[in-house]
Design a protein around this motif. Structure first.
Motif, PDB file in Angstrom:
ATOM      1  N   LEU A 226       0.831  -1.199   0.000  1.00  0.00           N
ATOM      2  CA  LEU A 226       0.000   0.000   0.000  1.00  0.00           C
ATOM      3  C   LEU A 226       0.867   1.252   0.000  1.00  0.00           C
ATOM      4  O   LEU A 226       0.552   2.245  -0.667  1.00  0.00           O
ATOM      5  N   MET A 227       1.994   1.203   0.739  1.00  0.00           N
ATOM      6  CA  MET A 227       2.926   2.334   0.746  1.00  0.00           C
ATOM      7  C   MET A 227       3.512   2.547  -0.639  1.00  0.00           C
ATOM      8  O   MET A 227       3.612   3.669  -1.127  1.00  0.00           O
ATOM      9  N   GLY A 228       3.963   1.465  -1.266  1.00  0.00           N
ATOM     10  CA  GLY A 228       4.497   1.534  -2.615  1.00  0.00           C
ATOM     11  C   GLY A 228       5.907   2.080  -2.721  1.00  0.00           C
ATOM     12  O   GLY A 228       6.480   2.146  -3.802  1.00  0.00           O
ATOM     13  N   ARG A 229       6.492   2.469  -1.619  1.00  0.00           N
ATOM     14  CA  ARG A 229       7.847   3.030  -1.624  1.00  0.00           C
ATOM     15  C   ARG A 229       8.446   2.853  -0.245  1.00  0.00           C
ATOM     16  O   ARG A 229       7.756   2.544   0.727  1.00  0.00           O
ATOM     17  N   GLU A 230       9.750   3.062  -0.164  1.00  0.00           N
ATOM     18  CA  GLU A 230      10.439   2.975   1.114  1.00  0.00           C
ATOM     19  C   GLU A 230      10.399   4.343   1.790  1.00  0.00           C
ATOM     20  O   GLU A 230      10.875   5.334   1.224  1.00  0.00           O
ATOM     21  N   LEU A 231       9.808   4.394   2.967  1.00  0.00           N
ATOM     22  CA  LEU A 231       9.718   5.641   3.716  1.00  0.00           C
ATOM     23  C   LEU A 231      11.021   5.859   4.481  1.00  0.00           C
ATOM     24  O   LEU A 231      11.407   5.018   5.291  1.00  0.00           O
ATOM     25  N   PRO A 232      11.728   6.946   4.236  1.00  0.00           N
ATOM     26  CA  PRO A 232      12.996   7.182   4.940  1.00  0.00           C
ATOM     27  C   PRO A 232      12.770   7.494   6.416  1.00  0.00           C
ATOM     28  O   PRO A 232      11.637   7.673   6.861  1.00  0.00           O
ATOM     29  N   ARG A 233      13.851   7.599   7.148  1.00  0.00           N
ATOM     30  CA  ARG A 233      13.749   7.783   8.599  1.00  0.00           C
ATOM     31  C   ARG A 233      13.229   9.161   8.974  1.00  0.00           C
ATOM     32  O   ARG A 233      12.674   9.340  10.052  1.00  0.00           O
ATOM     33  N   GLY A 234      13.455  10.144   8.145  1.00  0.00           N
ATOM     34  CA  GLY A 234      13.022  11.493   8.483  1.00  0.00           C
ATOM     35  C   GLY A 234      13.812  12.040   9.656  1.00  0.00           C
ATOM     36  O   GLY A 234      15.005  11.794   9.794  1.00  0.00           O
ATOM     37  N   THR A 235      13.140  12.778  10.543  1.00  0.00           N
ATOM     38  CA  THR A 235      13.816  13.381  11.694  1.00  0.00           C
ATOM     39  C   THR A 235      13.406  12.751  13.010  1.00  0.00           C
ATOM     40  O   THR A 235      13.936  13.114  14.058  1.00  0.00           O
ATOM     41  N   GLU A 236      12.457  11.806  12.983  1.00  0.00           N
ATOM     42  CA  GLU A 236      11.921  11.246  14.222  1.00  0.00           C
ATOM     43  C   GLU A 236      12.176   9.746  14.342  1.00  0.00           C
ATOM     44  O   GLU A 236      12.708   9.284  15.342  1.00  0.00           O
ATOM     45  N   ARG A 237      11.781   8.975  13.330  1.00  0.00           N
ATOM     46  CA  ARG A 237      11.847   7.523  13.439  1.00  0.00           C
ATOM     47  C   ARG A 237      13.293   7.019  13.379  1.00  0.00           C
ATOM     48  O   ARG A 237      14.161   7.657  12.814  1.00  0.00           O
ATOM     49  N   LEU A 238      13.503   5.821  13.942  1.00  0.00           N
ATOM     50  CA  LEU A 238      14.822   5.206  13.928  1.00  0.00           C
ATOM     51  C   LEU A 238      14.957   4.166  12.826  1.00  0.00           C
ATOM     52  O   LEU A 238      16.021   3.556  12.681  1.00  0.00           O
ATOM     53  N   THR A 239      13.901   3.944  12.063  1.00  0.00           N
ATOM     54  CA  THR A 239      13.922   2.899  11.039  1.00  0.00           C
ATOM     55  C   THR A 239      13.260   3.392   9.761  1.00  0.00           C
ATOM     56  O   THR A 239      12.411   4.284   9.794  1.00  0.00           O
ATOM     57  N   THR A 240      13.639   2.787   8.665  1.00  0.00           N
ATOM     58  CA  THR A 240      12.900   2.971   7.426  1.00  0.00           C
ATOM     59  C   THR A 240      11.683   2.052   7.447  1.00  0.00           C
ATOM     60  O   THR A 240      11.525   1.212   8.321  1.00  0.00           O
ATOM     61  N   TRP A 241      10.834   2.219   6.466  1.00  0.00           N
ATOM     62  CA  TRP A 241       9.694   1.298   6.341  1.00  0.00           C
ATOM     63  C   TRP A 241       9.257   1.248   4.888  1.00  0.00           C
ATOM     64  O   TRP A 241       9.201   2.276   4.216  1.00  0.00           O
ATOM     65  N   GLY A 242       8.952   0.045   4.411  1.00  0.00           N
ATOM     66  CA  GLY A 242       8.457  -0.111   3.060  1.00  0.00           C
ATOM     67  C   GLY A 242       8.804  -1.474   2.511  1.00  0.00           C
ATOM     68  O   GLY A 242       9.223  -2.379   3.248  1.00  0.00           O
ATOM     69  N   PRO A 243       8.661  -1.670   1.204  1.00  0.00           N
ATOM     70  CA  PRO A 243       8.856  -2.990   0.603  1.00  0.00           C
ATOM     71  C   PRO A 243      10.243  -3.587   0.838  1.00  0.00           C
ATOM     72  O   PRO A 243      10.370  -4.803   1.026  1.00  0.00           O
ATOM     73  N   THR A 244      11.279  -2.761   0.820  1.00  0.00           N
ATOM     74  CA  THR A 244      12.633  -3.303   1.002  1.00  0.00           C
ATOM     75  C   THR A 244      12.840  -3.807   2.421  1.00  0.00           C
ATOM     76  O   THR A 244      13.365  -4.900   2.643  1.00  0.00           O
ATOM     77  N   THR A 245      12.420  -3.022   3.403  1.00  0.00           N
ATOM     78  CA  THR A 245      12.534  -3.450   4.800  1.00  0.00           C
ATOM     79  C   THR A 245      11.769  -4.743   5.031  1.00  0.00           C
ATOM     80  O   THR A 245      12.257  -5.666   5.685  1.00  0.00           O
ATOM     81  N   VAL A 246      10.564  -4.833   4.493  1.00  0.00           N
ATOM     82  CA  VAL A 246       9.762  -6.045   4.664  1.00  0.00           C
ATOM     83  C   VAL A 246      10.419  -7.235   3.971  1.00  0.00           C
ATOM     84  O   VAL A 246      10.396  -8.359   4.481  1.00  0.00           O
ATOM     85  N   ARG A 247      11.047  -6.985   2.832  1.00  0.00           N
ATOM     86  CA  ARG A 247      11.745  -8.080   2.143  1.00  0.00           C
ATOM     87  C   ARG A 247      12.893  -8.622   2.995  1.00  0.00           C
ATOM     88  O   ARG A 247      13.111  -9.826   3.065  1.00  0.00           O
TER      89      ARG A 247
END
Length: 387
Positions: free
Chosen positions: A264-285
């Motif tokens: 549903l995301m369709g892309r890898e969400l970068p860490r930004g300024t708050e989170r400690l992890t990425t999220w998206g298809p690559t992380t799930v893979r």
């Protein structure tokens, strides 16, 4: 990922209750008789969680029924190395001199995050220890609690990596108390669930991640990317704990749901300024590939590793590469395993030095070799493998 735990007394008790000899259990589980004997006699106190899982499947019990809390790293060197950060998260310091400001502490966050993501752990400890004392002195304003929560979550994650579990739990508990919103709280719980897995507390990890996943499940029609990322990570943590605890059906269900969130995301969400992890298809893979190590399917790990790259400087990527190295050893491709370990050592030497998983993989290779190459000796020094 590979973790270690003490299981001898429980293993012997459950095996006898099932009416199995050590040889019967070895045949059913694929674990050697000699290893089972050493565990039950107390000659070998530590074993990988994958081994505990194999034994639990054969005995038809949850893996958690064999596990106790994993010991912390207790060597004098480790205790001294991380002592400043342990004290900073656990002991309220009496501060003298000029009072810190929220703005001053917050200004240091980019440098802290950079050291954290680059796995420069010694440098990170040097940054976090005084900053946490400053953050403690800021009081209870909303802004102070926000920045303190962020620093404490980073501290808890790092202390989990280096096996300082009591201090990690203290840091995460304090981070949760100061969390400014549900999204930050969900991220802290994700880290806490990982800590519980590292300790062998699989049921507690599963229950914590599942409860929070249910609580933060967003309404899909209007969910933000951050909300989807928080929910997806909790689902993956629940899946990881379920799989290690011999609850494959539940693990499959939660992983499928996490994968659907990534699609549903369709892309890898970068860490930004708050989170400690990425999220998206690559992380799930990467996390899906990790499952195949636990399920003794190394060929599927190696197939997954041939997929599209990404996140080459992230901790998740380095963990994935250790799974790839483990898969190579399971396939008796020892040269390839050494190449992967060398790659990780080149990119994240301090991180690799704190990974018992890497030590176990290299030990598997070394025991199969009559002589060691210079590359193997370099790696043995890097991960602290006795020679």
């Amino acid at each position: 990922m590979s973790e270690e735990t003490h299981i001898g007394a429980r293993l012997r008790e459950i095996r006898k209750r099932r009416g199995l000899s050590q040889r019967d259990l070895a045949t059913a589980s694929g674990v050697s008789v000699s290893l089972i004997r050493k565990l039950e006699q107390g000659d070998l106190h530590d074993t990988r969680i994958e081994t505990a899982h194999q034994l639990a499947v054969a005995l038809r019990v949850p893996t958690s029924s064999l596990l106790e809390r994993d010991d912390e790293e207790t060597s004098d060197h480790a205790a001294e190395r991380w002592r400043p950060l342990r004290q900073a998260v656990s002991v309220a310091a009496v501060r003298t001199g000029e009072a810190p400001t929220v703005e001053g502490v917050r200004a240091m966050l980019p440098e802290v995050r950079e050291a954290y993501f680059d796995n420069r752990l010694t440098e990170l400890t040097g940054l976090l220890s005084p900053l946490l004392r400053d953050a403690d002195a800021l009081g209870g304003t909303t802004e102070a609690r926000d920045v303190r929560s962020h620093l404490l979550q980073i501290s808890g994650s790092m202390l989990t990596q280096v096996r300082q579990y009591d201090a990690a739990e203290t840091a995460l508990r304090r981070a949760l108390d100061d969390a400014p919103d549900r999204l930050r709280a969900a991220g802290i719980i994700t880290t806490w669930s990982w800590l519980l897995v590292r300790q062998g507390k699989l049921a507690a990890s599963r229950d914590l991640a599942t409860r929070w996943a249910d609580d933060v499940e967003p309404r899909m029609s209007r969910a933000t990317a951050e909300e989807l990322a928080a929910w997806g990570w909790l689902l993956m943590q629940a899946s990881a704990a379920n799989l290690r605890d011999n609850r494959k059906g539940e693990a499959d269900d939660t992983m499928r749901l996490a994968q659907s969130v990534a699609v549903l995301m369709g892309r890898e969400l970068p860490r930004g300024t708050e989170r400690l992890t990425t999220w998206g298809p690559t992380t799930v893979r990467y996390k899906a590939a990790e499952r195949h190590i636990i399920l003794d399917q190394p060929d599927r790990v190696l197939r997954a590793a041939k997929g599209p790259g990404g996140l080459a400087v992230s901790t998740e990527y380095h963990r994935h590469r250790l799974d790839v190295a483990k898969a190579h050893t399971m396939m008796r491709q020892y040269g390839e395993a050494i190449s992967v370990l060398s790659e990780v050592n080149d990119n994240a030497p301090e991180w690799l030095a704190s990974q018992r998983y890497a030590r176990d993989i290299l030990s598997d290779v070394v025991t199969k070799r009559r002589t060691l190459t210079p590359e193997m000796r370099t790696l043995a020094d890097a991960v602290g493998l006795p020679m």
